[in-house]
Design a protein around this motif. Structure first.
Motif, PDB file in Angstrom:
ATOM      1  N   TRP A 257      57.317  73.479  33.813  1.00 19.48           N
ATOM      2  CA  TRP A 257      58.068  73.228  32.589  1.00 19.48           C
ATOM      3  C   TRP A 257      58.780  74.512  32.169  1.00 19.48           C
ATOM      4  O   TRP A 257      58.205  75.610  32.273  1.00 19.48           O
ATOM      5  CB  TRP A 257      57.134  72.782  31.468  1.00 19.48           C
ATOM      6  CG  TRP A 257      56.523  71.441  31.699  1.00 19.48           C
ATOM      7  CD1 TRP A 257      55.483  71.133  32.538  1.00 19.48           C
ATOM      8  CD2 TRP A 257      56.908  70.217  31.083  1.00 19.48           C
ATOM      9  NE1 TRP A 257      55.203  69.794  32.489  1.00 19.48           N
ATOM     10  CE2 TRP A 257      56.055  69.200  31.595  1.00 19.48           C
ATOM     11  CE3 TRP A 257      57.870  69.863  30.138  1.00 19.48           C
ATOM     12  CZ2 TRP A 257      56.156  67.871  31.205  1.00 19.48           C
ATOM     13  CZ3 TRP A 257      57.972  68.540  29.744  1.00 19.48           C
ATOM     14  CH2 TRP A 257      57.124  67.564  30.274  1.00 19.48           C
ATOM     15  N   ASN A 258      60.015  74.373  31.691  1.00 27.25           N
ATOM     16  CA  ASN A 258      60.780  75.510  31.192  1.00 27.25           C
ATOM     17  C   ASN A 258      61.548  75.106  29.943  1.00 27.25           C
ATOM     18  O   ASN A 258      61.832  73.920  29.714  1.00 27.25           O
ATOM     19  CB  ASN A 258      61.781  75.999  32.247  1.00 27.25           C
ATOM     20  CG  ASN A 258      61.129  76.658  33.431  1.00 27.25           C
ATOM     21  OD1 ASN A 258      60.555  77.741  33.308  1.00 27.25           O
ATOM     22  ND2 ASN A 258      61.194  76.009  34.575  1.00 27.25           N
ATOM     23  N   LEU A 259      61.892  76.123  29.155  1.00 26.49           N
ATOM     24  CA  LEU A 259      62.803  75.942  28.038  1.00 26.49           C
ATOM     25  C   LEU A 259      64.068  76.726  28.356  1.00 26.49           C
ATOM     26  O   LEU A 259      64.039  77.953  28.481  1.00 26.49           O
ATOM     27  CB  LEU A 259      62.177  76.436  26.738  1.00 26.49           C
ATOM     28  CG  LEU A 259      62.962  76.084  25.471  1.00 26.49           C
ATOM     29  CD1 LEU A 259      63.024  74.570  25.264  1.00 26.49           C
ATOM     30  CD2 LEU A 259      62.348  76.758  24.239  1.00 26.49           C
ATOM     31  N   HIS A 260      65.161  76.013  28.514  1.00 29.38           N
ATOM     32  CA  HIS A 260      66.447  76.598  28.889  1.00 29.38           C
ATOM     33  C   HIS A 260      67.305  76.751  27.640  1.00 29.38           C
ATOM     34  O   HIS A 260      67.692  75.759  27.016  1.00 29.38           O
ATOM     35  CB  HIS A 260      67.129  75.693  29.920  1.00 29.38           C
ATOM     36  CG  HIS A 260      68.455  76.171  30.389  1.00 29.38           C
ATOM     37  ND1 HIS A 260      69.332  75.371  31.079  1.00 29.38           N
ATOM     38  CD2 HIS A 260      69.074  77.378  30.285  1.00 29.38           C
ATOM     39  CE1 HIS A 260      70.427  76.053  31.364  1.00 29.38           C
ATOM     40  NE2 HIS A 260      70.289  77.272  30.885  1.00 29.38           N
ATOM     41  N   PHE A 261      67.613  77.987  27.279  1.00 30.97           N
ATOM     42  CA  PHE A 261      68.435  78.267  26.106  1.00 30.97           C
ATOM     43  C   PHE A 261      69.909  78.230  26.513  1.00 30.97           C
ATOM     44  O   PHE A 261      70.404  79.149  27.165  1.00 30.97           O
ATOM     45  CB  PHE A 261      68.078  79.636  25.521  1.00 30.97           C
ATOM     46  CG  PHE A 261      66.756  79.678  24.826  1.00 30.97           C
ATOM     47  CD1 PHE A 261      66.664  79.503  23.449  1.00 30.97           C
ATOM     48  CD2 PHE A 261      65.583  79.874  25.543  1.00 30.97           C
ATOM     49  CE1 PHE A 261      65.443  79.530  22.805  1.00 30.97           C
ATOM     50  CE2 PHE A 261      64.346  79.907  24.907  1.00 30.97           C
ATOM     51  CZ  PHE A 261      64.275  79.733  23.536  1.00 30.97           C
TER      52      PHE A 261
ATOM     53  N   ALA B 282      59.584  83.285  20.792  1.00 36.81           N
ATOM     54  CA  ALA B 282      60.873  83.693  21.345  1.00 36.81           C
ATOM     55  C   ALA B 282      61.897  83.440  20.254  1.00 36.81           C
ATOM     56  O   ALA B 282      62.028  82.304  19.771  1.00 36.81           O
ATOM     57  CB  ALA B 282      61.207  82.890  22.601  1.00 36.81           C
ATOM     58  N   LEU B 283      62.582  84.474  19.826  1.00 38.29           N
ATOM     59  CA  LEU B 283      63.472  84.378  18.672  1.00 38.29           C
ATOM     60  C   LEU B 283      64.895  84.046  19.113  1.00 38.29           C
ATOM     61  O   LEU B 283      65.403  84.569  20.114  1.00 38.29           O
ATOM     62  CB  LEU B 283      63.461  85.693  17.893  1.00 38.29           C
ATOM     63  CG  LEU B 283      62.082  86.221  17.486  1.00 38.29           C
ATOM     64  CD1 LEU B 283      62.229  87.476  16.639  1.00 38.29           C
ATOM     65  CD2 LEU B 283      61.269  85.157  16.752  1.00 38.29           C
TER      66      LEU B 283
ATOM     67  N   ALA C 297      65.382  85.281  22.904  1.00 35.17           N
ATOM     68  CA  ALA C 297      65.941  84.438  23.948  1.00 35.17           C
ATOM     69  C   ALA C 297      67.402  84.816  24.153  1.00 35.17           C
ATOM     70  O   ALA C 297      68.125  85.105  23.192  1.00 35.17           O
ATOM     71  CB  ALA C 297      65.829  82.973  23.556  1.00 35.17           C
ATOM     72  N   HIS C 298      67.840  84.819  25.396  1.00 35.84           N
ATOM     73  CA  HIS C 298      69.219  85.144  25.741  1.00 35.84           C
ATOM     74  C   HIS C 298      69.949  83.883  26.199  1.00 35.84           C
ATOM     75  O   HIS C 298      69.332  82.991  26.798  1.00 35.84           O
ATOM     76  CB  HIS C 298      69.266  86.187  26.858  1.00 35.84           C
ATOM     77  CG  HIS C 298      68.628  87.491  26.496  1.00 35.84           C
ATOM     78  ND1 HIS C 298      69.303  88.497  25.838  1.00 35.84           N
ATOM     79  CD2 HIS C 298      67.365  87.943  26.693  1.00 35.84           C
ATOM     80  CE1 HIS C 298      68.491  89.523  25.649  1.00 35.84           C
ATOM     81  NE2 HIS C 298      67.308  89.221  26.152  1.00 35.84           N
TER      82      HIS C 298
ATOM     83  N   ARG D 169      65.920  80.924  30.942  1.00 37.21           N
ATOM     84  CA  ARG D 169      64.860  79.927  31.035  1.00 37.21           C
ATOM     85  C   ARG D 169      63.524  80.625  30.841  1.00 37.21           C
ATOM     86  O   ARG D 169      63.203  81.575  31.560  1.00 37.21           O
ATOM     87  CB  ARG D 169      64.885  79.223  32.384  1.00 37.21           C
ATOM     88  CG  ARG D 169      66.029  78.247  32.561  1.00 37.21           C
ATOM     89  CD  ARG D 169      66.070  77.678  33.966  1.00 37.21           C
ATOM     90  NE  ARG D 169      66.976  76.541  34.082  1.00 37.21           N
ATOM     91  CZ  ARG D 169      68.279  76.634  34.336  1.00 37.21           C
ATOM     92  NH1 ARG D 169      68.827  77.854  34.488  1.00 37.21           N
ATOM     93  NH2 ARG D 169      69.038  75.552  34.434  1.00 37.21           N
ATOM     94  N   LEU D 170      62.753  80.134  29.886  1.00 36.36           N
ATOM     95  CA  LEU D 170      61.423  80.669  29.644  1.00 36.36           C
ATOM     96  C   LEU D 170      60.390  79.640  30.084  1.00 36.36           C
ATOM     97  O   LEU D 170      60.515  78.452  29.772  1.00 36.36           O
ATOM     98  CB  LEU D 170      61.224  80.992  28.170  1.00 36.36           C
ATOM     99  CG  LEU D 170      62.102  82.101  27.590  1.00 36.36           C
ATOM    100  CD1 LEU D 170      61.792  82.313  26.112  1.00 36.36           C
ATOM    101  CD2 LEU D 170      61.925  83.407  28.362  1.00 36.36           C
TER     102      LEU D 170
END
Length: 252
Positions: free
Chosen positions: A3-7, A212-213, A233-234, A238-239
């Motif tokens: 699982w990832n969080l993609h900004f 993650a801000l 986060a940039h 992906r985190l």
């Protein structure tokens, strides 16, 4: 399963170079759920995944979070394979506001004969919603006017605040199982957004260590947050997310 969080974007409304704040929850490298759809979000999403989103959650209806929905309407309506299939989840209290923002212009098409929501699969919710076998909790946040903004949580994996002032009561309920906490934060807070001093006053060290801000005002502001000891986060980053806890069929 990974699982990832993609900004897709991480900026405040005026921070064009950082992109409109929006994320994609990914499961095994594939997009599961887009959160918010600002002016440039659709372009960034299609560039990353090659097609429009199959599912979208709306945190609130300020235009830097929903302005891309007009273009998404056209993209979906004129493709019969996509028309009516993209799920749009949002708290039921937001529906009148979203209707006024994106769907109430007289005539969705100049040719007439089309209702805006026919291009989507609209799913209002209150406590949360099921999506692809997972229960997502929805919780109120503190942004602008009470009752107009709602965060999102996937138990054991993610808390996404959306635009908000500090919400320690929500983090205590939804974010104390090791979740990544994606939190609105700029250098200086205001009546609608969190500042770094607010984080340190309102949240315990352990919760802040998992944050993650995003929604900061510029790349320079991001550097200030990093210098204060925070992870930011940039755009495009992906985190990794912890594995969600198994969801019982009676969840919610």
């Amino acid at each position: 399963m990974t699982w990832n969080l993609h900004f897709l974007g991480t900026g405040a409304a005026h921070a064009v170079e950082l992109g409109s704040s929006a994320v994609v929850v990914e499961r095994d490298g594939a997009p599961l759920l887009l959160v918010d759809c600002g002016p440039d979000t659709l372009d960034r999403y299609v560039a990353a995944y090659g097609a429009p989103p199959a599912a979208l959650y709306i945190t609130h209806v300020h235009m830097d979070h929903v302005a891309g929905m007009e273009r998404l309407f056209f993209r979906l309506w004129f493709d019969e394979a996509l028309r009516g299939r993209t799920k749009v989840y949002l708290h039921a209290a937001l529906l009148p506001w979203l209707q006024g923002r994106v769907a109430d212009y007289p005539g969705a098409l100049a040719e007439g004969g089309v209702n805006y929501w026919e291009a989507f699969h609209l799913i209002p919710c209150t406590r949360g919603f099921w999506h692809e076998g997972h229960w997502f909790d929805v919780f109120p946040t503190r942004h602008h006017v009470q009752g107009t903004s709602y965060g999102l949580a996937l138990r054991g994996s993610l808390v996404y605040t959306g635009d908000t002032r500090p919400v320690p009561e929500a983090i205590a309920l939804h974010g104390m199982r090791g979740e990544l906490i994606a939190h609105d934060c700029g250098v200086v807070g205001n009546p609608s957004h969190t500042g770094v001093d607010d984080l340190e006053r309102e949240y315990p060290d352990e919760a802040r260590s998992r944050m993650a801000l995003y929604h900061y005002g510029s790349a320079a502001d991001g550097d200030v947050l990093v210098a204060r000891g925070y992870r930011i986060a940039h755009p495009g980053e992906r985190l990794p997310l912890p594995q969600p806890e198994p969801t019982h069929p009676t969840a919610g």
